[in-house]
Design a protein around this motif. Structure first.
Motif, mmCIF file in Angstrom:
data_model
loop_
_atom_site.group_PDB
_atom_site.id
_atom_site.type_symbol
_atom_site.label_atom_id
_atom_site.label_comp_id
_atom_site.label_asym_id
_atom_site.label_seq_id
_atom_site.Cartn_x
_atom_site.Cartn_y
_atom_site.Cartn_z
ATOM 1 N N ASP A 136 -89.059 -7.617 -18.682
ATOM 2 C CA ASP A 136 -90.003 -6.494 -18.602
ATOM 3 C C ASP A 136 -91.060 -6.593 -19.687
ATOM 4 O O ASP A 136 -90.895 -7.290 -20.685
ATOM 5 C CB ASP A 136 -89.306 -5.130 -18.547
ATOM 6 C CG ASP A 136 -88.566 -4.771 -19.817
ATOM 7 O OD1 ASP A 136 -88.673 -5.535 -20.798
ATOM 8 O OD2 ASP A 136 -87.886 -3.727 -19.835
ATOM 9 N N ARG A 145 -90.272 -9.134 -22.582
ATOM 10 C CA ARG A 145 -88.873 -9.270 -23.020
ATOM 11 C C ARG A 145 -88.080 -9.983 -21.941
ATOM 12 O O ARG A 145 -88.049 -9.550 -20.798
ATOM 13 C CB ARG A 145 -88.280 -7.902 -23.306
ATOM 14 C CG ARG A 145 -89.004 -7.198 -24.444
ATOM 15 C CD ARG A 145 -88.356 -5.902 -24.792
ATOM 16 N NE ARG A 145 -88.419 -4.948 -23.689
ATOM 17 C CZ ARG A 145 -88.036 -3.684 -23.805
ATOM 18 N NH1 ARG A 145 -87.538 -3.244 -24.946
ATOM 19 N NH2 ARG A 145 -88.126 -2.885 -22.779
ATOM 20 N N ASN A 170 -82.976 -6.155 -23.419
ATOM 21 C CA ASN A 170 -83.034 -5.336 -24.629
ATOM 22 C C ASN A 170 -82.840 -6.223 -25.860
ATOM 23 O O ASN A 170 -81.855 -6.951 -25.962
ATOM 24 C CB ASN A 170 -81.980 -4.238 -24.585
ATOM 25 C CG ASN A 170 -82.265 -3.235 -23.480
ATOM 26 O OD1 ASN A 170 -81.822 -3.387 -22.358
ATOM 27 N ND2 ASN A 170 -83.081 -2.243 -23.794
ATOM 28 N N ASP A 212 -92.483 0.501 -20.209
ATOM 29 C CA ASP A 212 -91.818 -0.721 -19.771
ATOM 30 C C ASP A 212 -92.220 -1.006 -18.335
ATOM 31 O O ASP A 212 -91.986 -0.200 -17.440
ATOM 32 C CB ASP A 212 -90.295 -0.559 -19.865
ATOM 33 C CG ASP A 212 -89.824 -0.475 -21.304
ATOM 34 O OD1 ASP A 212 -90.678 -0.638 -22.201
ATOM 35 O OD2 ASP A 212 -88.626 -0.249 -21.530
ATOM 36 N N GLU A 247 -89.605 2.299 -17.093
ATOM 37 C CA GLU A 247 -89.272 3.502 -17.855
ATOM 38 C C GLU A 247 -90.302 3.718 -18.949
ATOM 39 O O GLU A 247 -91.060 2.815 -19.296
ATOM 40 C CB GLU A 247 -87.870 3.410 -18.463
ATOM 41 C CG GLU A 247 -87.744 2.346 -19.522
ATOM 42 C CD GLU A 247 -86.594 2.595 -20.486
ATOM 43 O OE1 GLU A 247 -86.080 3.731 -20.550
ATOM 44 O OE2 GLU A 247 -86.219 1.656 -21.198
HETATM 45 MG MG MG Z 1 -85.648 -0.274 -21.445
#
Ligand code: MG
Ligand code: ADP
Lengths: 511, 312
Positions: free
Chosen positions: B158, B174, B185, B252, B265
């Protein structure tokens, strides 16, 4: 005014007011800034219990003798519903509680603070009778014990040079389990205690003697009966012996409650009476002890300090006043240093528990509970429980673990572990829950990092909260709370880098 | 270890400064629920015609769990999410089915009862902040654009864009790794690749806060990476400001091979690792935006993006 300016003005104001008050108190009221030497003050609680029959009740209890190496600072009698007097005849003080009618279980308290002074115990000669009351061991029933006593006395006389060594020999022989005479003596009486028999033999040998009732000052004892020593007159002075070993001399931590044969407690109108003692040690600055000794003028200075509260409330207040210190430290460590901990104030609660359990025990117990808790929780997670019931289940498991640890270690003779009850159970249960989620999502490394972080912070808080200086300042200058408040408010607006960020972003500088 | 003055010279934004000078100042508390709850974000976005992954279903109560078999029906590709989760916690990505089994992105097989347990855990608040009871959201699986094939391992990459007062100030891609278990993450071991705001080309890459040059699992070097449709993505991110009104946020965005860029999000407390990935501090750009004339702030998203791209 911007919030930032407000924060700094308010923070500085609080700090100035707090520090100013403290300075005023130390400069003008001469309250010392350093705590000075610490001294142990013993709080002894005598609990008188008996069963009243429903008529008039009169209970009288001997009060401790003033002893040259002990000083009584403070006495409190509790006598709810009872009339109360203290009377003394020839230097023997007795407290008397009386009531017109009483029935059922009765409990009366007498509490005193004592501290051990430098110097030797000197037994006074005045007022102690040196008359010898020969025991009535006549008749055929006692012929065997008479013989045995006589033989023990004779052997001891042959092996000794004077009264002093004679008593030692006699008591040693009497306590020797292989000595036939002593075995005969002990089995010959049914209602005489060994101390009574020893007194009887001393009387047979024409040596004046009586018992010395008192208690050993050891921390954290509760519901103890009194202990008994022997006092023997060698013609010039009274000497103290331990009847169970024959060692001479008064143990330095022995508080004499009563000299002579009179009873410790007399109850008229009641039955099944007994006295039980609880003992607690407090570390109090020597200066406070001195002030309490003097009483009067100087003590008025402290009338509004924490020290003017009764000892039990003081010990509760101790923690309450120290919690803000811990809170400030936690905020400092999070905001300025950047240590990751599990739960914001969990470390403070943990450090309070450590104060009760002592550091090493506390850390060991915490790690043990955490490890077992995580293991059990990993099983619980397979059972598809709701979160609330899972945490409740973990709380129960933590309680079971705590009881288990307490009982096992008590059996092993480690009394310390009993203080484990001070662990904040619910917080630990939450910590276990938090850690196990962390384990699932971020792996064991993160769990280790956060556990280590929490423990490190808890230990730092522990160090601060047990520091005599910090304790002294918070006790004597509670206005420093304003300084803490001011610092916390200002730290809440600290926008600089955290120490951990200096490491995290180090590569950005090189490039 | 760096000195505070060195970091300051590089314009690095620290956690304390972020919290006090940006989040507390520019993000109204009342707006948080809108971004903290992914379902609310999705509904708000749909109202504004901003594209998001399609919402397949919601479970709010325990009793609904019984009926999930009929809810799931024949879906073979879907994602289960806690609506108030964060940091990738509690996200279950199902990429296919094999008879009665559901397949995770790493090939692991799950039974229906595993899925039911996962949903129960979410409902009881296992993955939400402070353990508050949560709801479960089903959404369609994003199938990432082919450009990313070698840059990610078992997970959708993302694009994180920090948007300040409606202006995109910094961006990174990412990418999931084996270590991050298919999730994008960073603290779980995903790779952050800084992106040039004006071109969408890669700048720098970091994993666990340390510089890397190639993907540890695929061995692909990041140097030729270029995001297609870059301007459109930035406009999408900038438009989120009108949607939720947060002054300082992280958007994101994922690139779906069919639907194009979609908002995954929004985040009211975006992390600071983006600075490491970009090799540049945020402070300079944030200060520049703070100094903008009021009329600049009135510009529509497209012009704000162009203004920013020209500025950096
Ligand atoms: Mg996230
Ligand atoms: N619809 C989806 N399709 C595929 N992967 C997804 C989807 N939703 C989330 N993911 C994966 O999960 C990660 C975290 O999702 P996100 O919605 O950002 O939740 P969080 O708030 O926990 O970060 C994403 O980076 C992505 O890799």
């Amino acid at each position: 005014m911007s919030p930032r300016a407000q924060v700094y003005i308010l923070g500085l104001l609080l700090i100035i007011v707090g520090a100013g008050l403290a300075t005023y108190k130390s400069q003008v009221l001469n309250l010392p800034i350093t705590p000075g030497k610490y001294q142990t003050v013993w709080t002894i609680e005598a609990k008188v219990e008996f069963q009243a029959r429903g008529d008039a009740v009169k209970a009288s209890m001997a009060l401790p003798k003033t002893q040259t190496n002990m000083e009584v600072l403070n006495e409190i009698f509790s006598s709810s519903g009872y009339g109360f007097t203290v009377d003394s005849n020839n230097g023997n003080e007795r407290a008397t509680w009386s009531k017109r009618t009483a029935s059922g279980q009765q409990t009366l308290y007498y509490k005193l603070d004592v501290y051990q002074r430098q110097g030797q115990f000197e037994a006074s000669i005045d007022g102690m009778s040196t008359a010898v009351n020969k025991p009535d061991w006549s008749g055929t029933r006692f012929s065997a014990v008479r013989e045995a006593a006589a033989s023990l006395i004779e052997r001891s006389q042959q092996e000794s040079a004077d009264t002093e060594t004679f008593v030692t020999q006699l008591l040693r022989g009497f306590n020797d389990p292989d000595n036939i005479d002593s075995r005969l003596l002990l089995s010959g009486f049914t209602d005489n205690s060994p101390v009574d028999i020893a007194l009887g033999m001393l009387a047979m040998a024409d040596i004046p003697a009586h018992i010395l009732r008192g208690i050993y000052l050891e921390d954290d004892r509760s519901r103890l009966p009194s202990s008994v020593l022997l006092e023997v007159y060698d013609g010039e002075q009274w000497l103290v012996y331990n009847p169970a070993t024959g060692t001479k001399g008064l143990p330095s931590n022995f508080l004499i409650w009563q000299r002579g044969d009179k009873s410790l407690l007399d109850v008229e109108g009641g039955s099944r009476s007994r006295v039980r003692f609880s003992i607690l040690a407090n570390n109090v600055p020597a200066r406070e002890v001195a002030l309490k000794q003097m009483g009067g003028d100087q003590a008025a200075l402290l009338d509004y300090s924490i020290y003017s509260l009764p000892i039990e409330q003081q010990s509760i207040f101790k923690f309450i006043l120290l919690v803000p210190v811990g809170a400030l430290l936690v905020i400092f460590i999070r905001v300025v240093i950047g240590v990751r901990t599990a739960g914001t104030f969990m470390p403070v609660l943990l450090s309070i528990a450590f104060i009760q359990t002592s550091l090493l025990n506390g850390v060991a117990i915490f790690l043990l509970i955490l490890a077992i808790g995580l293991w059990v929780r990993s099983y619980l997670s397979k059972l598809d429980l709701l979160l609330v019931s899972r945490i409740a289940a973990v709380v129960v498991i933590v309680v079971i673990l705590m009881s288990g640890i307490s009982i096992v270690s008590y059996r092993l003779g480690i009394e310390q572990a009993l203080t484990i009850t001070f662990f904040p159970m619910v917080i630990i249960a939450w910590t276990i829950e938090h850690m196990s989620i962390l384990w699932e999502d971020d792996g064991p490394v993160e769990v280790l990092v956060q556990t280590a972080g929490s423990l490190a912070v808890a230990i730092v808080c522990y160090m601060a909260m047990t520091n005599h200086y910090i304790e002294h300042w918070m006790f004597n200058f509670p206005e420093l709370l304003l300084v803490l408040l001011g610092s916390i408010i200002m730290l809440g607006h600290y926008t600089g880098y955290r120490l951990s960020e200096l490491i995290r972003f180090r590569h950005m500088v090189q490039s | 270890m760096a000195l505070p003055t060195q970091l300051l010279r590089c314009g690095v934004l620290g956690m304390n400064s972020r919290n006090i000078n940006y989040i507390a100042r520019y993000n109204q508390r009342a707006l948080y629920p809108l971004v903290d709850d992914k379902l609310q974000t999705k509904l708000a976005a749909q109202k504004q015609n901003i594209s998001v992954p399609e919402l397949l279903g919601v479970i709010e109560r325990q009793w609904q769990v019984k009926n999930i078999e009929s809810l799931i029906g024949e879906w073979s590709k879907f994602v289960i999410k806690p609506t108030r989760g964060s940091g990738g916690k509690g996200i279950l990505v199902i990429t296919g089915r094999d008879f009665e089994y559901f397949l995770k992105s790493n090939g692991q097989k799950l039974e229906l009862k595993d899925i039911r347990r996962h949903i129960n855990n979410i409902l009881s608040g296992l993955y939400s902040l402070g353990g508050k009871p949560d709801s479960v959201m089903f959404e369609s699986l994003i199938e990432y654009d082919q450009v990313f094939t070698d840059y990610t391992y078992e997970g959708v990459p993302d694009i994180r864009i920090v948007v300040f007062k409606g202006f995109p100030v910094m961006a990174m891609l990412r990418c999931a790794t084996h270590a991050s278990d298919g999730r994008a993450n960073l603290h779980q071991g995903a790779i952050g690749i800084g992106l040039d705001l004006s071109t969408g080309k890669s700048l720098n890459a970091v994993q666990y806060n340390r510089p890397v040059s190639e993907h540890p699992d695929t061995g692909k070097s990041f140097s030729e990476l270029e995001i297609p449709g870059w301007d459109e993505i930035l406009v999408l991110a900038a438009g989120c400001f009108e949607m939720v009104g947060l002054g300082y946020m992280g958007c994101d965005i994922v690139l779906d091979r069919h639907a194009g860029p979609v908002i995954l999000e929004l985040n009211a407390r975006p992390g600071l690792a983006i600075q490491l990935a970009s090799g540049e501090g945020l402070m300079k750009r944030l200060k520049a935006v703070e100094a903008f004339e009021p009329e600049l702030l009135e510009l529509p998203p497209e012009q704000r993006v162009r203004f920013m791209q020209e500025m950096v």
